[in-house]
Design a protein around this motif. Sequence first.
Motif, mmCIF file in Angstrom:
data_model
loop_
_atom_site.group_PDB
_atom_site.id
_atom_site.type_symbol
_atom_site.label_atom_id
_atom_site.label_comp_id
_atom_site.label_asym_id
_atom_site.label_seq_id
_atom_site.Cartn_x
_atom_site.Cartn_y
_atom_site.Cartn_z
ATOM 1 N N LYS B 5 0.848 -1.115 0.166
ATOM 2 C CA LYS B 5 -0.218 0.162 0.003
ATOM 3 C C LYS B 5 1.075 1.108 -0.081
ATOM 4 C CE LYS B 5 -4.105 1.796 2.247
ATOM 5 N NZ LYS B 5 -4.968 1.659 3.278
ATOM 6 N N SER B 7 1.890 4.759 0.579
ATOM 7 C CA SER B 7 1.371 5.931 1.448
ATOM 8 C C SER B 7 1.059 7.142 1.228
ATOM 9 C CB SER B 7 2.105 6.032 2.838
ATOM 10 O OG SER B 7 3.402 6.197 2.435
ATOM 11 N N ARG B 197 -3.394 -11.874 19.368
ATOM 12 C CA ARG B 197 -3.369 -10.315 18.828
ATOM 13 C C ARG B 197 -3.937 -10.145 17.588
ATOM 14 N NH1 ARG B 197 2.243 -7.848 18.978
ATOM 15 N NH2 ARG B 197 0.993 -6.149 19.621
ATOM 16 N N TYR B 200 -3.702 -5.862 12.980
ATOM 17 C CA TYR B 200 -3.169 -4.557 12.632
ATOM 18 C C TYR B 200 -2.179 -4.208 13.777
ATOM 19 C CZ TYR B 200 -7.139 -2.911 15.597
ATOM 20 O OH TYR B 200 -8.123 -2.509 16.572
ATOM 21 N N GLU B 201 -2.288 -4.836 14.906
ATOM 22 C CA GLU B 201 -1.354 -4.662 16.170
ATOM 23 C C GLU B 201 -0.066 -5.117 15.774
ATOM 24 O OE1 GLU B 201 -3.841 -6.444 19.260
ATOM 25 O OE2 GLU B 201 -4.422 -4.434 19.880
ATOM 26 N N ALA B 204 1.436 -2.916 13.237
ATOM 27 C CA ALA B 204 1.925 -1.688 13.786
ATOM 28 C C ALA B 204 3.486 -2.000 14.708
ATOM 29 C CB ALA B 204 0.995 -1.138 14.961
ATOM 30 N N ASP B 205 3.547 -3.136 15.025
ATOM 31 C CA ASP B 205 4.752 -3.371 16.024
ATOM 32 C C ASP B 205 5.964 -3.499 14.869
ATOM 33 O OD1 ASP B 205 3.332 -5.427 18.444
ATOM 34 O OD2 ASP B 205 4.327 -3.402 18.594
ATOM 35 N N ASP B 207 6.014 -2.442 11.790
ATOM 36 C CA ASP B 207 6.067 -0.856 11.334
ATOM 37 C C ASP B 207 7.039 -0.170 12.261
ATOM 38 O OD1 ASP B 207 4.962 1.113 9.129
ATOM 39 O OD2 ASP B 207 5.036 1.878 11.192
ATOM 40 N N PRO B 230 -2.170 -2.944 5.606
ATOM 41 C CA PRO B 230 -2.685 -2.654 6.891
ATOM 42 C C PRO B 230 -3.922 -1.877 6.827
ATOM 43 C CG PRO B 230 -0.422 -1.891 6.709
ATOM 44 C CD PRO B 230 -0.867 -2.484 5.535
ATOM 45 N N SER B 231 -4.964 -2.452 7.618
ATOM 46 C CA SER B 231 -6.202 -1.799 7.732
ATOM 47 C C SER B 231 -6.870 -1.889 9.113
ATOM 48 C CB SER B 231 -7.136 -2.549 6.555
ATOM 49 O OG SER B 231 -8.521 -2.237 7.027
ATOM 50 N N PHE B 232 -7.763 -1.069 9.409
ATOM 51 C CA PHE B 232 -8.581 -1.353 10.793
ATOM 52 C C PHE B 232 -9.357 -2.582 10.554
ATOM 53 C CE2 PHE B 232 -12.895 0.022 9.887
ATOM 54 C CZ PHE B 232 -12.920 0.472 8.595
#
Lengths: 220, 386
Positions: B5, B7, B197, B200-201, B204-205, B207, B230-232
């Motif tokens: 994706k 940004s 987990r 997306y968590e 995030a780690d 990233d 990544p997406s909610f």
Amino acid sequence: MKRAAEIADAGVQALHDEAQPGLKEYELAAIVEYRMRSLGAEDNFGMVVANSHNQALHPPTDRVVQPGDIIIGEITPCIGGLFVQICRTMVLGRPAPVVQEKYAILKKAMGLGMDAARTGAPASAIAAAINGTLTDAGYEKYCRPPFMRVRGHGLGCGSSAPGNLEDGNQTRLEEGMTFIIHPNQYIPETGYMTLGDTVVMTAQKAEALTRSSWDIYVKD
Amino acid sequence: MIFGKHSVLKRGCSTWDPQQVPQAEFQTRLELVRKEIARRDLDALVIYGDNYSFGDLCYLTNYFPKVRGGIAVVPRDGAISLLLNIGSRDVLFAKTLTWVEDVRASNQVGGDGAKLLKERGLDKGKIGLVDSGQGFPLPQLEEMKGALPQVSWQDCHSMLLPLRSVKTARELAAMREAGRVLKEVCDGAQAFIKRGRKEYEIVADIDRLARDKGSEDIRILAGEKRLNPPSFKQSASFGNHWAVYLAAQHERYWAEAGRSFVLSNDAKLQAAYQKAQEIVAQMAAQLKPGAAVAAIDETARRALGEFYATASIYGLANGIGLNPWEAPFLNEDDARQVGAPSTGATVLNEGMTLALRVAFESEGKMILFGDSYEVAGSGARSLIGN
């Protein structure tokens, strides 16, 4: 967008919680990014910089953050393709009196900008209110590039209506429009400082979606 | 073709390390480009780049657009200029990222590009246009050309690609550094991937790990059954299996890796992952100077069998460097998907760098393995230190 606004506030809080001397600028940016992604943010048009005298906002470098640095941020998380932005300033250590003195001008400009955001008024009215405050403080010649860009812009899916908040933009503010009001400004005595909230127009006026305090956050 | 994706703003560590890639390296590149300008009897080049396709612009100037695009004006003689779609307040920072001294801001690159060319006495010349990513916004391009009716324009979109395909020693060092960072991210990612987990968590780690190591940009696609950005909506809790595609950019250069994390003791999935690694190793064995690029595809086709069609959708191999997807490509379709003008070289040369990957489904799960390689004199050398 309300969800994105909560995440934006959380990003600011993360910076307050974790920023400290010794980190690199890009680590500060990563702190914000991490908190927001952990809450589900998909993207972020974000810049976080730190210096004793910032020239402008820019992507982060490998500069090591020092005590006394002014950290400025433009944080713009995205949820479901919709962007919300918040701009804030913090200082690592007790700021010099001139920093609080000049930041107070930004706060005043922000308040007057919010007041000018009336449904039916032109977008330029907000810019006029902000520019007028800075002019009254003696910074008229700084109310133009490269010392600032615009006084706000549309938000949501991209940066559309009402467009840039600047002189000449006669677009009428309508209920439901979402945009940011940000009197971000380079001031020669302190460098660039930032303050801004995303707002939504109601039937009468602008209401802030982002809620972090407007005060400079001082981290001793 | 795998697409991470893209940004809206490149917001990782943005610096220029002149120790890693010194100005002398760019002067050498400029000389090569000028030789080509002279060979084609041109007066100048206009090279376009944006934050999606910036390899050509970055190759010559080291500048990497963060949001909108810009052009480099490269006359046959004399200083080159950068005209960037940035605010005037951003010029100071832009100058820290390039050796070019003449850096200008414009929100009308077409119109101001024409003025710049006139200023340099190039309004009646023969000018080559380099835009291998086909990203120059058409209205701006038309405005520039329209303001210069006496200029003879030549399409030179592929001109820099042969110059970029074989990496210099310094470029290889920069790519090995990107690979080193990526290896640390791959190794560190294991600690984040735990049952229960949210996906997306975990992203995030990973990233943050990449950003804390100074990555300029990071692309992550992950999932149990398919690779998702990544997406909610990636709220599914991690179970027993996760495939992740990682690409990290460090000081302009990219490295890529693919890994599958099989937390269960499912023997079939583990065997499938082992098979993916073996197939990539067989493909890598084709990375020898003088070997045909097509041999990579032929090897993959034989080894993958029925899985070849699926794996091809994700792309089996492509060049990697200033762009995560660059020539050589295995076929025209792959090249066209990223807007590249051609498959590029058909024979491998020492110093080329490629990403190889194999992706297929097994027991309803995505299996992915991939790595980035340098074509060394002795054969393939992993850029990630594997």
